[in-house]
Design a protein around this motif. Sequence first.
Motif, PDB file in Angstrom:
ATOM      1  N   TYR A  32      -0.710   3.672   6.620  1.00  0.00           N
ATOM      2  CA  TYR A  32      -1.490   5.153   6.579  1.00  0.00           C
ATOM      3  C   TYR A  32      -0.848   6.105   8.004  1.00  0.00           C
ATOM      4  N   VAL A  33      -0.760   5.508   8.914  1.00  0.00           N
ATOM      5  CA  VAL A  33      -0.275   5.963  10.306  1.00  0.00           C
ATOM      6  C   VAL A  33       1.196   6.414  10.257  1.00  0.00           C
ATOM      7  N   LEU A  34       2.149   5.560   9.342  1.00  0.00           N
ATOM      8  CA  LEU A  34       3.491   5.833   9.244  1.00  0.00           C
ATOM      9  C   LEU A  34       3.614   6.902   8.288  1.00  0.00           C
ATOM     10  N   LEU A  35       3.048   6.814   7.144  1.00  0.00           N
ATOM     11  CA  LEU A  35       3.269   7.815   6.143  1.00  0.00           C
ATOM     12  C   LEU A  35       2.520   9.222   6.648  1.00  0.00           C
ATOM     13  N   LYS A  36       1.627   9.391   7.245  1.00  0.00           N
ATOM     14  CA  LYS A  36       1.106  10.359   8.185  1.00  0.00           C
ATOM     15  C   LYS A  36       2.274  10.899   9.061  1.00  0.00           C
ATOM     16  N   LEU A  37       2.877  10.099   9.834  1.00  0.00           N
ATOM     17  CA  LEU A  37       3.879  10.526  10.853  1.00  0.00           C
ATOM     18  C   LEU A  37       4.939  10.921  10.097  1.00  0.00           C
ATOM     19  N   VAL A  38       5.392  10.306   9.016  1.00  0.00           N
ATOM     20  CA  VAL A  38       6.810  10.806   8.407  1.00  0.00           C
ATOM     21  C   VAL A  38       6.563  12.023   7.721  1.00  0.00           C
ATOM     22  N   SER A  39       5.300  12.371   7.125  1.00  0.00           N
ATOM     23  CA  SER A  39       5.010  13.533   6.444  1.00  0.00           C
ATOM     24  C   SER A  39       4.855  14.776   7.237  1.00  0.00           C
ATOM     25  N   ARG A  69      -0.587  10.483   1.365  1.00  0.00           N
ATOM     26  CA  ARG A  69      -1.677   9.782   2.106  1.00  0.00           C
ATOM     27  C   ARG A  69      -2.177   8.867   1.196  1.00  0.00           C
ATOM     28  N   ILE A  70      -2.405   7.625   1.728  1.00  0.00           N
ATOM     29  CA  ILE A  70      -2.877   6.476   1.044  1.00  0.00           C
ATOM     30  C   ILE A  70      -4.441   6.663   0.803  1.00  0.00           C
ATOM     31  N   PRO A  71      -4.527   6.804  -0.889  1.00  0.00           N
ATOM     32  CA  PRO A  71      -5.779   7.208  -1.171  1.00  0.00           C
ATOM     33  C   PRO A  71      -6.750   6.030  -1.013  1.00  0.00           C
ATOM     34  N   PRO A  72      -8.069   6.264  -0.801  1.00  0.00           N
ATOM     35  CA  PRO A  72      -8.922   5.081  -0.645  1.00  0.00           C
ATOM     36  C   PRO A  72      -8.996   4.211  -1.637  1.00  0.00           C
ATOM     37  N   ILE A  73      -8.711   4.261  -2.872  1.00  0.00           N
ATOM     38  CA  ILE A  73      -8.701   3.410  -3.940  1.00  0.00           C
ATOM     39  C   ILE A  73      -7.644   2.278  -3.479  1.00  0.00           C
ATOM     40  N   VAL A  74      -6.351   2.802  -2.982  1.00  0.00           N
ATOM     41  CA  VAL A  74      -5.352   1.974  -2.707  1.00  0.00           C
ATOM     42  C   VAL A  74      -5.689   1.074  -1.373  1.00  0.00           C
ATOM     43  N   VAL A  75      -6.561   1.624  -0.465  1.00  0.00           N
ATOM     44  CA  VAL A  75      -6.921   0.805   0.568  1.00  0.00           C
ATOM     45  C   VAL A  75      -7.740  -0.148   0.186  1.00  0.00           C
ATOM     46  N   ALA A  76      -8.929   0.106  -0.784  1.00  0.00           N
ATOM     47  CA  ALA A  76      -9.604  -1.013  -1.117  1.00  0.00           C
ATOM     48  C   ALA A  76      -8.857  -1.884  -1.862  1.00  0.00           C
ATOM     49  N   GLU A  77      -7.899  -1.465  -2.945  1.00  0.00           N
ATOM     50  CA  GLU A  77      -7.059  -2.471  -3.522  1.00  0.00           C
ATOM     51  C   GLU A  77      -6.417  -3.527  -2.613  1.00  0.00           C
ATOM     52  N   SER A  78      -5.806  -2.673  -1.601  1.00  0.00           N
ATOM     53  CA  SER A  78      -5.028  -3.530  -0.510  1.00  0.00           C
ATOM     54  C   SER A  78      -5.954  -4.680  -0.024  1.00  0.00           C
ATOM     55  N   LEU A  79      -7.037  -4.078   0.320  1.00  0.00           N
ATOM     56  CA  LEU A  79      -8.032  -5.123   1.257  1.00  0.00           C
ATOM     57  C   LEU A  79      -8.398  -6.231   0.161  1.00  0.00           C
ATOM     58  N   VAL A  80      -8.613  -5.871  -0.981  1.00  0.00           N
ATOM     59  CA  VAL A  80      -9.254  -6.991  -1.889  1.00  0.00           C
ATOM     60  C   VAL A  80      -8.067  -7.715  -2.305  1.00  0.00           C
ATOM     61  N   LEU A  81      -6.854  -7.236  -2.230  1.00  0.00           N
ATOM     62  CA  LEU A  81      -5.532  -8.296  -2.483  1.00  0.00           C
ATOM     63  C   LEU A  81      -5.281  -9.160  -1.343  1.00  0.00           C
ATOM     64  N   ALA A  82      -5.675  -8.587  -0.027  1.00  0.00           N
ATOM     65  CA  ALA A  82      -5.352  -9.399   1.018  1.00  0.00           C
ATOM     66  C   ALA A  82      -6.466 -10.419   1.187  1.00  0.00           C
ATOM     67  N   ALA A  83      -7.418 -10.330   0.770  1.00  0.00           N
ATOM     68  CA  ALA A  83      -8.761 -11.323   0.690  1.00  0.00           C
ATOM     69  C   ALA A  83      -8.332 -12.304  -0.345  1.00  0.00           C
ATOM     70  N   SER A 141       0.812  -1.089   0.052  1.00  0.00           N
ATOM     71  CA  SER A 141       0.020  -0.187   0.019  1.00  0.00           C
ATOM     72  C   SER A 141       0.740   1.184  -0.061  1.00  0.00           C
ATOM     73  N   ALA A 142       1.906   1.330   0.586  1.00  0.00           N
ATOM     74  CA  ALA A 142       2.771   2.403   0.671  1.00  0.00           C
ATOM     75  C   ALA A 142       3.518   2.603  -0.790  1.00  0.00           C
ATOM     76  N   LEU A 143       4.035   1.481  -1.442  1.00  0.00           N
ATOM     77  CA  LEU A 143       4.366   1.716  -2.674  1.00  0.00           C
ATOM     78  C   LEU A 143       3.390   2.075  -3.769  1.00  0.00           C
ATOM     79  N   VAL A 144       2.439   1.663  -3.561  1.00  0.00           N
ATOM     80  CA  VAL A 144       1.258   1.694  -4.625  1.00  0.00           C
ATOM     81  C   VAL A 144       0.938   3.081  -4.422  1.00  0.00           C
TER      82      VAL A 144
END
Lengths: 242, 376
Positions: B318-325, B335-349, B33-36
């Motif tokens: 999400y938390v780490l990127l926010k803290l770093v920035s 910020r991790i866009p919602p589409i990446v969150v959705a993609e990551s969760l689908v990928l995890a499933a 999610s961080a890279l994408v």
Amino acid sequence: MDKYAIDVEHVSRIYKRDEFEIRALDDLTIHVPEGKFVAIMGPSGSGKTTLLNLIAGIDHPTTGRVAVGGEEITGMKERELARWRGRHIGLVFQFYNLIPVLTAFENVELPLLLTQLGKADRREHVETALRVVGLADRMNHYPRQLSGGQEQRVAIARALVTDPTIIVADEPTGDLDAKSAEEILNLLVELNRQFKKTIVMVTHDSRAERHVETVYRLDKGVLVGIEEGKGVATHKAAGAQA
Amino acid sequence: MKYVHLVLRNMTRNKRRLALTVMSIAVSLFVFSALVSLPAVANQIVASSASSVRLVCYNKAGLTYSLPEAYKQKIALAPHVEAVVSQGWFGGIYHDPTDQFPNFAIDHEQADLVWPDWFPPGVAAAFKHLRTACVVGPATMKRFGWHVGQQVMLKGTIYPFNPTFTIVGELTSKAPPDFFLFRRDYLEEMAGRPGFVSLFYIKADSSDSMPLIAAHLDETFANSSAETQTESESSFYAGFLSNYQALFRMASALGMIVVISIGLVAANTAAMSIRERRSEIAVMRSIGFSRHLILGMLVGESVIIGVVGGLLGCGSAYVLLKLVSVGGRGIPEIRIPPIVVAESLVLAAILGLLSGYFPARSAARRNIVDALRTVA
């Protein structure tokens, strides 16, 4: 004439192991009347467990037919057979085979999950079954917290809880000490007497003969004898008293 | 629902293994999610500017070349142009070399016309009123603990002077959150009026007239010492970001490689876990559980593990990127866009599904008698 709980007719079961064919049962015919407590005995490799597996519907005969409770199971498809087992068969194994992460209560409840019963009804059934096997006070114990004899009692309660047509027990005393074995055999006798359950038990244990009504002796996949068990006198006496 | 309890009990039977499996999936989804997010953020920038009526005019030779500020008059007089603002890159830092953020000198006169939604009420007027004024994005304000009215000095890294600015306001959330804008006339004065700018932002009267303006300007400045390239803002950003496409592709590929390799480990773990339970599965089937039900429960366990790992991975990214920035060090806010969150969760499933499906199917299809015999 007795009504048969189990009809095994001209059944053969041949296993293929690499290039070898092993004939576990050879044109075997057995009829077990309803409400009887019978034992299948014989030396190792005589086909006892194979016969039990066919009766329980977890194996298929190579030839011949098997009917249980008047219902032919030989041609049933896998899904149909699974449903049938859930309704008609209560299985007891030598090594109890309880699910270790479930309590005694949850183990006994397991077959009821496949029924339409609600939670309250399931609880009632499970409590009754555990009371029958004398473990009402152990229902929240995990299998590791129970002795071998108690585990086998839980397994019997699991076999009993759906009120199956027959109870099938494979060496139920095989992993128990003499005292526990005796208790389990007495419990099976009680189930047979009180609830009129047909019980088919495979055993090596000669003590079992004292408890059952009929002994079917197998050797090399062939029925070599049908004997009246020593338990028959007790059964008749109990029947007369009733 | 009555099987959920059974699934959860089986899933948590070996808590250490469960924790390690969830963590391994979480780590892979964290990296993914961080890279994408990098290309997704870039795509978001392009998408957000797609509906704007702004054009960008820059030197045809490239962005590192400047344009004469005198072009501004000709641009302003071109048909369909409503406003024009020139922009110059200052490249200043606050205290340390790591205190980097985008700081630009812009023309103050029409800035609020070109970017009407960047300036809160009153701020544009204050910006026009004070020659040393600057307006700053909320992330940079927060990063350095600045407040409106404060005077800040930036160290020049390109220009040999350190101008002092007065913060007259904070940019709205519509502006890039780390931007620092100040008046170009102030920069010109300090630099000795060189008369060059990096590029021009032009506001068209409508989206239909944008191609006409672009063609007109590029034709006007053709065959001059500084020929221009004029295009829509979204096209400009897309072109700018295309320089990083190889990097983005590599980041995405790297993310997928991590997910696939961890997926194989998760599959092996699921296979081990299911193999250990072959006898229990055989017992369950012998008491009436169908193959499909067993398969569904086993796959359900894997999917739950995958999704929990995915949530943990995405959440920590999400938390780490926010803290770093927020922590600065010259890293722009990602910020991790919602589409990446959705993609990551689908990928995890999917990861959970695939890692569990094949061993589960094999176990569910195994002959009951053979499985029971293995136990005995």
